[in-house]
Motif scaffolding. Structure first.
Motif, PDB file in Angstrom:
ATOM      1  N   THR A   1       0.832  -1.204   0.000  1.00  0.00           N
ATOM      2  CA  THR A   1       0.000   0.000   0.000  1.00  0.00           C
ATOM      3  C   THR A   1       0.868   1.255   0.000  1.00  0.00           C
ATOM      4  OG1 THR A   1      -1.746  -1.193   1.150  1.00  0.00           O
ATOM      5  CG2 THR A   1      -1.858   1.202   1.198  1.00  0.00           C
ATOM      6  N   ILE A   2       1.983   1.233   0.715  1.00  0.00           N
ATOM      7  CA  ILE A   2       2.912   2.366   0.693  1.00  0.00           C
ATOM      8  C   ILE A   2       3.464   2.558  -0.711  1.00  0.00           C
ATOM      9  CG2 ILE A   2       5.185   3.130   1.515  1.00  0.00           C
ATOM     10  CD1 ILE A   2       4.392   1.905   4.251  1.00  0.00           C
ATOM     11  N   CYS A   3       3.748   1.454  -1.417  1.00  0.00           N
ATOM     12  CA  CYS A   3       4.181   1.563  -2.818  1.00  0.00           C
ATOM     13  C   CYS A   3       3.084   2.175  -3.675  1.00  0.00           C
ATOM     14  CB  CYS A   3       4.576   0.194  -3.362  1.00  0.00           C
ATOM     15  SG  CYS A   3       6.091  -0.454  -2.698  1.00  0.00           S
ATOM     16  N   LEU A   4       1.828   1.822  -3.411  1.00  0.00           N
ATOM     17  CA  LEU A   4       0.706   2.405  -4.158  1.00  0.00           C
ATOM     18  C   LEU A   4       0.618   3.906  -3.916  1.00  0.00           C
ATOM     19  CD1 LEU A   4      -1.926   2.099  -5.843  1.00  0.00           C
ATOM     20  CD2 LEU A   4      -3.100   1.653  -3.691  1.00  0.00           C
ATOM     21  N   ILE A   5       0.759   4.316  -2.662  1.00  0.00           N
ATOM     22  CA  ILE A   5       0.706   5.747  -2.339  1.00  0.00           C
ATOM     23  C   ILE A   5       1.881   6.477  -2.976  1.00  0.00           C
ATOM     24  CG2 ILE A   5       0.851   7.408  -0.439  1.00  0.00           C
ATOM     25  CD1 ILE A   5      -0.682   5.275   1.243  1.00  0.00           C
ATOM     26  N   ALA A   6       3.075   5.860  -2.924  1.00  0.00           N
ATOM     27  CA  ALA A   6       4.251   6.468  -3.554  1.00  0.00           C
ATOM     28  C   ALA A   6       4.076   6.575  -5.059  1.00  0.00           C
ATOM     29  CB  ALA A   6       5.498   5.650  -3.219  1.00  0.00           C
ATOM     30  N   MET A   7       3.436   5.575  -5.649  1.00  0.00           N
ATOM     31  CA  MET A   7       3.186   5.599  -7.088  1.00  0.00           C
ATOM     32  C   MET A   7       2.228   6.734  -7.454  1.00  0.00           C
ATOM     33  SD  MET A   7       1.375   2.684  -9.326  1.00  0.00           S
ATOM     34  CE  MET A   7      -0.079   2.889  -8.340  1.00  0.00           C
ATOM     35  N   LEU A   8       1.178   6.913  -6.667  1.00  0.00           N
ATOM     36  CA  LEU A   8       0.229   7.994  -6.945  1.00  0.00           C
ATOM     37  C   LEU A   8       0.897   9.361  -6.761  1.00  0.00           C
ATOM     38  CD1 LEU A   8      -2.948   6.512  -5.260  1.00  0.00           C
ATOM     39  CD2 LEU A   8      -2.436   6.649  -7.707  1.00  0.00           C
ATOM     40  N   PHE A   9       1.755   9.473  -5.761  1.00  0.00           N
ATOM     41  CA  PHE A   9       2.500  10.719  -5.563  1.00  0.00           C
ATOM     42  C   PHE A   9       3.480  10.946  -6.706  1.00  0.00           C
ATOM     43  CE2 PHE A   9       6.021  13.184  -3.685  1.00  0.00           C
ATOM     44  CZ  PHE A   9       5.312  14.315  -3.313  1.00  0.00           C
ATOM     45  N   ALA A  10       4.121   9.862  -7.167  1.00  0.00           N
ATOM     46  CA  ALA A  10       5.069   9.980  -8.281  1.00  0.00           C
ATOM     47  C   ALA A  10       4.356  10.375  -9.568  1.00  0.00           C
ATOM     48  CB  ALA A  10       5.819   8.665  -8.478  1.00  0.00           C
ATOM     49  N   ALA A  11       3.125   9.922  -9.748  1.00  0.00           N
ATOM     50  CA  ALA A  11       2.375  10.312 -10.939  1.00  0.00           C
ATOM     51  C   ALA A  11       2.147  11.813 -10.965  1.00  0.00           C
ATOM     52  CB  ALA A  11       1.046   9.578 -10.989  1.00  0.00           C
ATOM     53  N   TRP A  12       2.096  12.406  -9.803  1.00  0.00           N
ATOM     54  CA  TRP A  12       1.870  13.844  -9.706  1.00  0.00           C
ATOM     55  C   TRP A  12       3.183  14.617  -9.831  1.00  0.00           C
ATOM     56  CZ3 TRP A  12       1.725  16.732  -4.610  1.00  0.00           C
ATOM     57  CH2 TRP A  12       1.325  18.060  -4.795  1.00  0.00           C
ATOM     58  N   LYS A  13       4.232  14.165  -9.140  1.00  0.00           N
ATOM     59  CA  LYS A  13       5.483  14.917  -9.072  1.00  0.00           C
ATOM     60  C   LYS A  13       6.580  14.392  -9.998  1.00  0.00           C
ATOM     61  CE  LYS A  13       4.944  18.167  -6.016  1.00  0.00           C
ATOM     62  NZ  LYS A  13       5.204  19.544  -6.318  1.00  0.00           N
ATOM     63  N   ALA A  14       6.747  13.082 -10.097  1.00  0.00           N
ATOM     64  CA  ALA A  14       7.843  12.494 -10.873  1.00  0.00           C
ATOM     65  C   ALA A  14       7.314  11.340 -11.715  1.00  0.00           C
ATOM     66  CB  ALA A  14       8.944  12.014  -9.939  1.00  0.00           C
ATOM     67  N   PRO A  15       6.733  11.614 -12.875  1.00  0.00           N
ATOM     68  CA  PRO A  15       6.079  10.571 -13.675  1.00  0.00           C
ATOM     69  C   PRO A  15       6.986   9.415 -14.091  1.00  0.00           C
ATOM     70  CG  PRO A  15       5.520  12.744 -14.514  1.00  0.00           C
ATOM     71  CD  PRO A  15       6.563  12.934 -13.472  1.00  0.00           C
ATOM     72  N   ARG A  16       8.291   9.635 -14.119  1.00  0.00           N
ATOM     73  CA  ARG A  16       9.188   8.550 -14.538  1.00  0.00           C
ATOM     74  C   ARG A  16       9.304   7.464 -13.472  1.00  0.00           C
ATOM     75  NH1 ARG A  16      13.716  10.388 -18.523  1.00  0.00           N
ATOM     76  NH2 ARG A  16      12.678  12.143 -19.502  1.00  0.00           N
ATOM     77  N   TRP A  17       8.910   7.720 -12.259  1.00  0.00           N
ATOM     78  CA  TRP A  17       9.047   6.739 -11.189  1.00  0.00           C
ATOM     79  C   TRP A  17       7.786   5.912 -10.979  1.00  0.00           C
ATOM     80  CZ3 TRP A  17      11.674   9.914  -6.727  1.00  0.00           C
ATOM     81  CH2 TRP A  17      12.931  10.325  -7.159  1.00  0.00           C
ATOM     82  N   VAL A  18       6.769   6.143 -11.748  1.00  0.00           N
ATOM     83  CA  VAL A  18       5.497   5.437 -11.552  1.00  0.00           C
ATOM     84  C   VAL A  18       5.675   3.931 -11.749  1.00  0.00           C
ATOM     85  CG1 VAL A  18       3.177   5.138 -12.499  1.00  0.00           C
ATOM     86  CG2 VAL A  18       4.081   7.419 -12.125  1.00  0.00           C
ATOM     87  N   LYS A  19       6.320   3.541 -12.832  1.00  0.00           N
ATOM     88  CA  LYS A  19       6.495   2.116 -13.116  1.00  0.00           C
ATOM     89  C   LYS A  19       7.379   1.456 -12.066  1.00  0.00           C
ATOM     90  CE  LYS A  19       7.923  -1.134 -16.661  1.00  0.00           C
ATOM     91  NZ  LYS A  19       8.558  -1.295 -17.962  1.00  0.00           N
ATOM     92  N   GLU A  20       8.394   2.155 -11.587  1.00  0.00           N
ATOM     93  CA  GLU A  20       9.295   1.581 -10.591  1.00  0.00           C
ATOM     94  C   GLU A  20       8.581   1.339  -9.261  1.00  0.00           C
ATOM     95  OE1 GLU A  20      10.141   3.870 -12.759  1.00  0.00           O
ATOM     96  OE2 GLU A  20      11.765   2.867 -13.810  1.00  0.00           O
ATOM     97  N   ALA A  21       7.695   2.240  -8.881  1.00  0.00           N
ATOM     98  CA  ALA A  21       6.923   2.031  -7.654  1.00  0.00           C
ATOM     99  C   ALA A  21       5.984   0.830  -7.813  1.00  0.00           C
ATOM    100  CB  ALA A  21       6.134   3.286  -7.303  1.00  0.00           C
TER     101      ALA A  21
END
Length: 183
Positions: A91-111
């Motif tokens: 779930t923390i990875c999911l939250i980090a992914m949603l945050f990355a989609a907003w701030k750092a789109p290149r990290w979405v797949k890695e999360a």
């Protein structure tokens, strides 16, 4: 094009929620059919097809357990059954992914990949624990059918976290498509 992608993502989420609701309706209707079938009880001393009688050796008390499916589990039940520590990390990875989609789109797949790998690590450790219990001789006095039931109930529990990890990874792929930088 970006509007089309957002509409496609919203449509997929709507379709998935509709399929889940349809599944819940069919489960409830099958439960209602089961309840109406219970009104036609067999005569005393007879057992309906699909029932099992268990006798307690100490008290001599007999109980009858039918083979109807249990009521559907809630998401919270599955979350706790899947191991709250591992499920929380996913779930923390999911939250980090949603945050990355907003701030750092290149990290979405890695999360999303991190969530997937956490689920599979839990699966492997769960299989190791199951094999350790079955192979250690702790279940020496138990029949092979009971050992098989223990094995499959353990596998059922260990599959919950990888499934959640795969769902988070699929969401990361969809988000990556939605927020991917344009050429």
């Amino acid at each position: 094009m970006q509007t089309f992608t957002k509409l496609l993502l919203a449509g997929l989420l709507f379709a998935a929620s509709g399929a889940f609701a349809q599944d819940q309706i069919s489960v409830q209707s099958s439960c209602a059919a089961t309840e109406s079938a219970d009104k036609n009880q067999p005569p005393a001393g007879m057992i309906k097809t699909g029932e099992m009688t268990v006798t307690n050796a100490e008290t001599g008390e007999t109980t009858t357990a039918d083979s109807y499916s249990p009521p559907p589990k809630s998401i919270a039940d599955l979350y706790m059954e899947g191991g709250y520590i591992w499920m929380s990390m996913i779930t923390i990875c999911l939250i980090a992914m949603l945050f990355a989609a907003w701030k750092a789109p290149r990290w979405v797949k890695e999360a999303g990949l991190a969530a997937l790998m956490l689920g599979w690590i839990y699966f492997m450790t769960g299989l190791y624990d199951i094999s350790e219990i079955i192979g250690s001789g702790q279940l020496a006095g138990i029949s092979s059918e009971s050992k098989l039931a223990i094995l499959f109930s353990g596998v059922r529990v260990t599959v919950i976290a990888p499934t959640y990890g795969m769902i988070v990874y699929c969401i990361s792929l969809l988000l990556r498509i939605a927020v991917k930088p344009r050429i």
